[in-house]
Design an enzyme around this catalytic site. Structure first.
Site, PDB file in Angstrom:
ATOM      1  N   ASP A   1      16.223 -23.502 -24.371  1.00  0.00           N
ATOM      2  CA  ASP A   1      17.417 -22.892 -23.801  1.00  0.00           C
ATOM      3  C   ASP A   1      17.268 -22.882 -22.284  1.00  0.00           C
ATOM      4  O   ASP A   1      16.171 -23.043 -21.761  1.00  0.00           O
ATOM      5  CB  ASP A   1      17.575 -21.466 -24.337  1.00  0.00           C
ATOM      6  CG  ASP A   1      18.984 -20.925 -24.133  1.00  0.00           C
ATOM      7  OD1 ASP A   1      19.790 -21.605 -23.481  1.00  0.00           O
ATOM      8  OD2 ASP A   1      19.259 -19.817 -24.635  1.00  0.00           O
TER       9      ASP A   1
ATOM     10  N   ASP B   1      14.868 -17.167 -27.605  1.00  0.00           N
ATOM     11  CA  ASP B   1      14.590 -15.744 -27.472  1.00  0.00           C
ATOM     12  C   ASP B   1      15.673 -14.861 -28.073  1.00  0.00           C
ATOM     13  O   ASP B   1      15.555 -13.642 -28.055  1.00  0.00           O
ATOM     14  CB  ASP B   1      14.397 -15.368 -26.002  1.00  0.00           C
ATOM     15  CG  ASP B   1      15.632 -15.675 -25.162  1.00  0.00           C
ATOM     16  OD1 ASP B   1      16.618 -16.179 -25.716  1.00  0.00           O
ATOM     17  OD2 ASP B   1      15.602 -15.388 -23.950  1.00  0.00           O
TER      18      ASP B   1
ATOM     19  N   THR C   1      18.162 -20.229 -20.172  1.00  0.00           N
ATOM     20  CA  THR C   1      17.716 -18.923 -19.707  1.00  0.00           C
ATOM     21  C   THR C   1      16.298 -18.643 -20.184  1.00  0.00           C
ATOM     22  O   THR C   1      15.996 -18.760 -21.374  1.00  0.00           O
ATOM     23  CB  THR C   1      18.668 -17.821 -20.207  1.00  0.00           C
ATOM     24  OG1 THR C   1      19.988 -18.145 -19.806  1.00  0.00           O
ATOM     25  CG2 THR C   1      18.270 -16.472 -19.649  1.00  0.00           C
TER      26      THR C   1
END
Length: 778
Positions: free
Chosen positions: A300, A533, A302
């Protein structure tokens, strides 16, 4: 034990103590490591150790106690392996405590964080988006709660939960939040009754462990029958009990690759401990092998490319609206939902809470990509512009939003409507948009260059706008960052295989699409790691060959992942990948050393059952040779750096080295045994020359697997050569070896020694490369 729970204050301290005393408390989470008792039992109470003890007992009956030396070596190896694994266990257990997410409960009128093992029946448990439900319960209050019960039912669709509805342990909260009263804990939970299937064990098995277990199964069926046959034949032909016991014991000891099994367990355990030192928690040891084989990492934006510390950089109202109106609306929705994701935290940090009270809310979900709240005057929504306006962003705002997106900003649109907040949204009046920025990690470019140099491709799979993601990826110097695709434009029936080949950056990806992208990469023959996450990453983490979660992320993601990065730092992946490659490459090295002995022992035993000759080896002859050329060097080699890419074909690689060496030993043994009859040698002389040739050829294998050389390995090889010389030419009497300083024997073993190099490489070329390489070892 039932108890009355006050909905306002929760359980009292006395009620908690009573429930705990009655045993109505949650059991500790299933440990990631075996207990100390299990480690000791599983390393000592093995079939091979029982065989060793049985052979030792039989050797005692012969009175030849020096032949029991092999037991000492086995005990020392087992002790070293057990101690190493226990040390690794303690380190991993300490790190797992850091990674565990505490539960938030209401007790004595206060919300407090406690370990999950301290939950009791009747507790009021707070659940937020991203959490995994640790126990069974019933919803007592909810704000748009949606749960994914796929670990229990196999269905990945989000299920809306209302007050009074049950929540089962193992479920994931994908939207909203709720308070749940606990109705079952420990072994009484639904997940426990399903044997903890909620933790979603990986479907894939370790190729390495599966191969070793297959070898052990074969040996289990051949070891004892061959030993019994050899002993029976020896007694019938010679009637010499002592000779029959010693030679049979030597044959069976040679068949046992117990050091290989031990070293594999130790290498994986030590690797897990090394990763713990790097602040990486290993949740499943076989995952280390999957990690070593990874050639694609999906990540990802982020927390990997960027730091994840978001902040609002600007508020941009549309014509007819003010900045205050825009920011108040964004804050109203954010505070009404009371969410704690990165975007919500950035908005809360920028704007105070308004006084308006929401009458209803629609929490954010990864599938919708928007959230909203209804107030007495109107309903407000915030989210991705293209999802709020799927038929087209208003023309007056579209160019400015596109420009902000191209600059790498995350754009959050804010709109008002008089209609109901049900998809598809209608009657939206765009109030404006917020721009939210993240910071590219300083180390990201170097990390990406490292993976490129290691032949590992990177794919960015994000829920953000693909233009934003591609811009950030370019800043981080990610190869192929310009090849971006908006997954919201991809049909559900589309073929994902060409997509994963042609594109590097994927934006506006839903959880199901993430899973399908990884499945397409796997169909193309790739071994895929996924880092994530959030709860939106759960399906992809489970689909991947190797799931990696950030410790700061959702419990749902951590519970599915094979690895947890405790510092939530993607840069740690460089060390993680290298550690995985090191352990698997080194096990491949030492496996061939152990299997040489196993192969030639099995074949020679079968041959000598039919030959009118004695099996020419005794335990005291073989033990020092295998210790010097196999057991001791293998421990050193498993600790060596070796970061080459793992390509698979474990058995083929091992057999290409081991089989020619074993056949060479068989040939030399038969020749030396024939010389015994021709020259009238004693049994001791024949045994000495046979184990001498075994040691020489095993040394060839050791040299081969030690490449490339360094000072460390050269020192080890010199030490092995000196120990070998001392064993045969200085202290030979200790091991019942004949004197090799005799000229008549030199005329035999020196030419034989010189011939081993061409013989071995001849067999490796014509047997290993032209025959063994064509066998399907799966």
């Amino acid at each position: 034990m039932t108890t009355q729970t006050n909905a306002t204050t929760g359980l009292t301290r006395a009620q908690v103590a009573a429930q705990t005393k009655a045993g109505a408390h949650n059991q500790p989470l299933k440990p990631l490591t075996r207990s100390v008792g299990q480690i000791i039992r599983q390393n000592t109470l093995t079939l091979f150790n029982f065989v060793n003890l049985a052979l030792g007992a039989l050797i005692i009956t012969t009175g030849s106690y020096k032949n029991l030396l092999f037991l000492g070596v086995a005990i020392v190896n087992t002790a070293i392996g057990t101690i190493q694994e226990i040390r690794s266990k303690r380190r991993i257990d300490a790190m797992s405590i850091l990674a565990e997410t505490p539960a938030t409960v209401l007790r004595d009128g206060q919300w407090q964080a406690i370990p999950q093992a301290a939950l009791v029946l009747g507790d009021l448990l707070q659940l937020r988006r991203g959490a995994q439900v640790p126990v069974d319960g019933q919803v007592t209050a909810t704000t748009g709660l949606e749960a994914d019960e796929s670990p229990l039912t196999g269905e990945s669709h989000a299920i809306s939960k209302q007050v009074g509805d049950p929540l089962l342990s193992g479920s994931f909260i994908v939207a909203g939040q709720a308070t749940m009263q606990i109705t079952a804990v420990g072994a009484e939970t639904f997940a426990a009754k399903l044997a903890l299937e909620a933790k979603a064990e990986k479907k894939s098995q370790s190729q390495l462990l599966a191969t070793i277990n297959r070898i052990i199964r074969v040996l289990t069926y051949t070891l004892i029958p061959l030993g019994v046959a050899l002993f029976t034949v020896s007694m019938i032909r010679r009637g010499n009990y002592n000779r029959a016991i010693l030679s049979t014991s030597a044959a069976m000891i040679g068949m046992i690759p117990e050091g290989l099994v031990l070293l594999t367990n130790v290498a994986l355990a030590v690797s897990a401990r090394n990763l713990a030192v790097k602040r990486v928690l290993v949740r499943a040891l076989p995952a280390i092998e999957a990690l070593a084989r990874v050639d694609v990492i999906c990540l990802d934006k982020t927390g990997t490319i960027t730091s994840g510390a978001l902040h609002v950089t600007g508020a941009h109202p549309t014509a007819g609206h003010t900045a205050a109106e825009l920011t108040t609306a964004a804050a109203a929705v954010t505070y009404a939902l009371n969410d704690d994701n990165e975007t919500a935290l950035a908005i809360k940090a920028a704007y105070p809470a308004p006084t308006a009270t929401a009458t209803a809310t629609v929490p954010f979900s990864s599938a919708r990509k928007w959230s909203g709240a209804t107030f007495p005057e109107a309903s407000l929504v915030i989210g991705a512009p293209e999802f709020l306006f799927p038929t087209g962003i208003p023309a007056t705002a579209a160019p400015a939003i596109a420009h902000a997106t191209e600059q790498g900003a995350r754009v959050i649109a804010v709109a008002r409507t008089e209609a109901a907040l049900t998809p598809p949204l209608t009657g939206l009046d765009l109030l404006g948009w917020l721009t939210i920025a993240d910071t590219v990690r300083d180390t990201a470019p170097a990390t990406f260059r490292f993976f490129a140099s290691q032949g590992v491709a990177l794919k960015v799979i994000s829920g953000d706008n693909p233009i934003t993601v591609a811009n950030v990826a370019k800043q981080a110097q990610l190869p192929g960052a310009a090849a971006a695709l908006d997954m919201s434009t991809v049909a559900d029936t589309a073929d994902y295989h060409p997509l994963v080949r042609d594109y590097t950056v994927f934006g506006r990806v839903t959880p199901t699409q993430k899973q399908r992208l990884i499945a397409a990469l796997q169909d193309d023959g790739h071994t895929v790691a996924m880092t994530g996450d959030g709860v939106n990453d759960v399906l992809a983490l489970r689909q991947s060959d190797c799931g990696i979660a950030m410790a700061s992320g959702a419990e749902a993601a951590k519970s599915i992942a094979d690895f947890v990065l405790l510092d939530s730092n993607f840069d740690a992946m460089t060390g993680v990948l290298n550690e995985g490659r090191r352990v698997i490459n080194n096990i491949e090295r030492v496996a061939s050393m152990y299997l040489v002995k196993t192969i030639f022992s099995v074949i020679l035993t079968a041959i000598f059952v039919f030959l009118p000759l004695d099996y020419p080896i005794t335990p005291i002859n073989l033990t020092p040779v295998t210790a010097i050329t196999v057991a001791i060097p293998s421990f050193f080699l498993t600790l060596e750096p070796n970061f080459d890419r793992v390509t698979g074909q474990f058995m083929q690689k091992v057999m290409t080295i081991a089989a020619p060496a074993a056949l060479a030993i068989i040939g030399y043994t038969l020749v030396m045994t024939w010389f015994e009859a021709f020259f009238g040698w004693s049994f001791t002389t024949t045994s000495t020359l046979v184990v001498f040739m075994i040691g020489v050829i095993e040394a060839h294998v050791l040299i081969l697997v030690s490449r490339p050389f360094n000072r460390y390995k050269l020192g080890m090889l010199i030490a092995v050569a000196l120990a070998f010389f001392v064993t045969f030419f200085v202290v030979n009497g200790l091991f019942s070896l004949a004197n090799l300083w005799r000229m008549d024997l030199m005329l035999v073993y020196l030419p034989a020694l010189a011939s081993t190099v061409p013989v071995y490489y001849f067999l490796q070329e014509f047997l290993g490369r032209r025959f063994l390489s064509k066998i399907n070892w799966r």
